[in-house]
Design a protein around this motif. Structure first.
Motif, PDB file in Angstrom:
ATOM      1  N   THR A  28       0.726  -1.081   0.066  1.00  0.00           N
ATOM      2  CA  THR A  28      -0.067  -0.395  -0.202  1.00  0.00           C
ATOM      3  C   THR A  28       0.724   1.202  -0.116  1.00  0.00           C
ATOM      4  O   THR A  28       0.589   2.870   0.112  1.00  0.00           O
ATOM      5  N   PHE A  29       2.323   0.876  -0.345  1.00  0.00           N
ATOM      6  CA  PHE A  29       3.002   2.272  -0.033  1.00  0.00           C
ATOM      7  C   PHE A  29       3.750   3.006  -1.871  1.00  0.00           C
ATOM      8  O   PHE A  29       3.604   2.175  -2.363  1.00  0.00           O
ATOM      9  N   GLU A  30       2.632   3.655  -2.321  1.00  0.00           N
ATOM     10  CA  GLU A  30       2.760   4.777  -3.200  1.00  0.00           C
ATOM     11  C   GLU A  30       3.046   6.090  -3.008  1.00  0.00           C
ATOM     12  O   GLU A  30       3.751   6.393  -2.505  1.00  0.00           O
ATOM     13  N   TYR A  31       4.259   5.848  -3.613  1.00  0.00           N
ATOM     14  CA  TYR A  31       5.558   7.366  -4.862  1.00  0.00           C
ATOM     15  C   TYR A  31       5.147   7.298  -5.981  1.00  0.00           C
ATOM     16  O   TYR A  31       4.905   6.659  -6.835  1.00  0.00           O
ATOM     17  N   PRO A  32       5.486   8.503  -6.117  1.00  0.00           N
ATOM     18  CA  PRO A  32       5.993   9.059  -7.749  1.00  0.00           C
ATOM     19  C   PRO A  32       6.853   7.858  -8.715  1.00  0.00           C
ATOM     20  O   PRO A  32       8.147   6.967  -8.054  1.00  0.00           O
ATOM     21  N   ASN A  33       5.963   7.777  -9.795  1.00  0.00           N
ATOM     22  CA  ASN A  33       6.783   7.053 -10.467  1.00  0.00           C
ATOM     23  C   ASN A  33       8.259   7.260 -10.930  1.00  0.00           C
ATOM     24  O   ASN A  33       9.112   6.024 -12.057  1.00  0.00           O
ATOM     25  N   GLU A  34       8.880   8.823 -11.038  1.00  0.00           N
ATOM     26  CA  GLU A  34       9.871   9.375 -12.035  1.00  0.00           C
ATOM     27  C   GLU A  34      11.390   8.334 -10.868  1.00  0.00           C
ATOM     28  O   GLU A  34      12.298   8.170 -11.406  1.00  0.00           O
ATOM     29  N   ILE A  35      10.992   7.822  -9.153  1.00  0.00           N
ATOM     30  CA  ILE A  35      11.848   7.188  -8.722  1.00  0.00           C
ATOM     31  C   ILE A  35      12.127   6.116  -9.651  1.00  0.00           C
ATOM     32  O   ILE A  35      13.726   5.120  -9.426  1.00  0.00           O
ATOM     33  N   ILE A  54       7.302   3.516  13.044  1.00  0.00           N
ATOM     34  CA  ILE A  54       7.433   2.949  11.290  1.00  0.00           C
ATOM     35  C   ILE A  54       6.653   3.939  10.700  1.00  0.00           C
ATOM     36  O   ILE A  54       7.220   4.510   9.724  1.00  0.00           O
ATOM     37  N   SER A  55       5.351   4.268  11.430  1.00  0.00           N
ATOM     38  CA  SER A  55       4.044   5.577  10.476  1.00  0.00           C
ATOM     39  C   SER A  55       5.073   6.791  10.595  1.00  0.00           C
ATOM     40  O   SER A  55       5.397   7.572   9.647  1.00  0.00           O
ATOM     41  N   ASP A  56       5.964   6.842  11.407  1.00  0.00           N
ATOM     42  CA  ASP A  56       6.895   8.025  10.705  1.00  0.00           C
ATOM     43  C   ASP A  56       8.206   7.783  10.258  1.00  0.00           C
ATOM     44  O   ASP A  56       7.788   9.282   9.396  1.00  0.00           O
ATOM     45  N   MET A  57       8.427   6.958  10.099  1.00  0.00           N
ATOM     46  CA  MET A  57       9.408   7.077   9.155  1.00  0.00           C
ATOM     47  C   MET A  57       8.293   6.513   7.224  1.00  0.00           C
ATOM     48  O   MET A  57       9.285   7.284   6.822  1.00  0.00           O
ATOM     49  N   LYS A  58       7.763   6.759   7.057  1.00  0.00           N
ATOM     50  CA  LYS A  58       6.950   5.934   6.390  1.00  0.00           C
ATOM     51  C   LYS A  58       6.966   7.482   5.433  1.00  0.00           C
ATOM     52  O   LYS A  58       6.642   7.454   4.843  1.00  0.00           O
ATOM     53  N   HIS A 105       8.909  12.647  -3.172  1.00  0.00           N
ATOM     54  CA  HIS A 105       7.933  13.240  -3.548  1.00  0.00           C
ATOM     55  C   HIS A 105       9.595  14.402  -3.861  1.00  0.00           C
ATOM     56  O   HIS A 105       9.406  15.166  -4.981  1.00  0.00           O
ATOM     57  N   LEU A 106      10.107  14.909  -2.635  1.00  0.00           N
ATOM     58  CA  LEU A 106      11.271  15.567  -3.319  1.00  0.00           C
ATOM     59  C   LEU A 106      12.306  15.296  -4.910  1.00  0.00           C
ATOM     60  O   LEU A 106      12.512  16.000  -6.103  1.00  0.00           O
ATOM     61  N   PHE A 107      12.669  14.153  -4.699  1.00  0.00           N
ATOM     62  CA  PHE A 107      13.241  13.641  -5.227  1.00  0.00           C
ATOM     63  C   PHE A 107      12.905  13.495  -6.897  1.00  0.00           C
ATOM     64  O   PHE A 107      13.540  14.246  -7.697  1.00  0.00           O
ATOM     65  N   ALA A 108      11.598  13.076  -6.778  1.00  0.00           N
ATOM     66  CA  ALA A 108      10.466  13.158  -8.071  1.00  0.00           C
ATOM     67  C   ALA A 108      10.634  14.359  -8.400  1.00  0.00           C
ATOM     68  O   ALA A 108      10.739  14.957 -10.291  1.00  0.00           O
ATOM     69  N   LEU A 109      10.787  15.593  -7.829  1.00  0.00           N
ATOM     70  CA  LEU A 109      10.943  17.155  -8.450  1.00  0.00           C
ATOM     71  C   LEU A 109      12.022  17.371  -9.045  1.00  0.00           C
ATOM     72  O   LEU A 109      12.024  17.563  -9.671  1.00  0.00           O
ATOM     73  N   LYS A 110      12.916  16.882  -8.240  1.00  0.00           N
ATOM     74  CA  LYS A 110      14.179  17.194  -8.725  1.00  0.00           C
ATOM     75  C   LYS A 110      14.556  16.645  -9.926  1.00  0.00           C
ATOM     76  O   LYS A 110      14.973  16.912 -10.484  1.00  0.00           O
ATOM     77  N   ILE A 111      13.841  15.371 -10.179  1.00  0.00           N
ATOM     78  CA  ILE A 111      14.365  14.949 -10.711  1.00  0.00           C
ATOM     79  C   ILE A 111      13.855  15.468 -12.264  1.00  0.00           C
ATOM     80  O   ILE A 111      13.660  15.290 -13.582  1.00  0.00           O
ATOM     81  N   THR A 112      12.157  15.732 -12.203  1.00  0.00           N
ATOM     82  CA  THR A 112      11.362  16.646 -13.237  1.00  0.00           C
ATOM     83  C   THR A 112      12.526  17.461 -13.575  1.00  0.00           C
ATOM     84  O   THR A 112      12.124  17.999 -14.847  1.00  0.00           O
ATOM     85  N   ILE A 113      12.404  18.400 -12.516  1.00  0.00           N
ATOM     86  CA  ILE A 113      13.303  19.587 -12.627  1.00  0.00           C
ATOM     87  C   ILE A 113      14.365  19.318 -13.606  1.00  0.00           C
ATOM     88  O   ILE A 113      14.782  20.192 -14.803  1.00  0.00           O
TER      89      ILE A 113
END
Length: 232
Positions: free
Chosen positions: A96-103, A199-203, A211-219
């Protein structure tokens, strides 16, 4: 090897006949080879050939007391005996862990690691999940650094995660990675240093990192696009 009496399907084999199905079951929970107590069996499910014949049983494990459900593929030799092959089914919940496709563009391992960690968490294997999320952080950070600093690939691969985090130029990303790692280290060590986090905080921190990495990749993708057209 356990011998289980079963009844073959009338539609293919004519009048109902009893046969012996030989099983060698392992508990799906504790993975121990057992001689279980058979609680119930299903009718034989017959297809159009011997390769389509299956039967299922519910049995109790004498070691951990859990109830198992297992389906077997039957290879009919004659009416007296069958050989069997278990049809393995996974008991893990979906990730159930979702993240941007850019990763996925920069890391081939993060998806597999974080999905397995999420499956473990959803299956109440919290100790294993915490270790898995900690590993996911390391792959995420190192693969991102290799993406932005390809000339230092070999060095990045061998550095400790804490050393890699110091190489991140963006302070917000650096703080997120450091916080997630601190909690992740607690999941792998005997003594917890940050008892107010779990764990919830780590997640949450890993989610923000992706999301920040995805932003950097998109930029970077947009910059590469502009540069490629400017040079023409």
């Amino acid at each position: 090897m356990l011998e289980l009496i079963a009844t073959f399907d009338e539609s293919i084999y004519g009048p109902s006949k009893s046969g012996i199905v030989k099983l060698n079951p392992k508990c799906q929970y504790c993975n121990v080879a057992i001689h279980p107590e058979i609680l119930t069996t299903t009718p034989i499910n017959s297809g159009f050939s011997s390769s389509d014949i299956t039967a299922s049983i519910v049995y109790s494990c004498p070691q951990c007391q859990n109830h198992n459900f297992q389906t077997y593929k039957l290879d009919v030799v004659d009416y007296k005996e069958c050989t069997t092959e278990p049809i393995t089914k996974s008991f893990f919940s979906e990730s159930t862990f979702e993240y941007p496709n850019e990763i996925d563009e920069i890391s081939t391992s993060f998806k597999e690691i974080v999905n397995q960690s999420s499956q473990a968490e959803n299956s109440h294997l919290n100790h294993l999940a915490g270790i898995g999320y900690r590993k996911a952080i390391e792959f995420l950070v190192k693969d991102y650094l290799i993406y932005v600093k390809p000339e230092e690939t070999n060095s990045i691969k061998t550095k400790f995660l804490s050393q890699c985090i110091k190489m991140i130029d963006d302070e917000d990303i650096k703080n997120l990675a450091k916080a997630a790692t601190w909690i992740g280290n607690d999941e792998t060590h005997y003594t917890r240093l940050h008892k107010d986090k779990d764990i919830s905080d780590m997640k949450r921190f890993i989610y923000a990192l992706t999301h920040l990495f995805a932003l950097k990749i998109t930029i970077q993708n947009s910059t590469d696009f502009i540069d490629s057209h400017t040079r023409k």
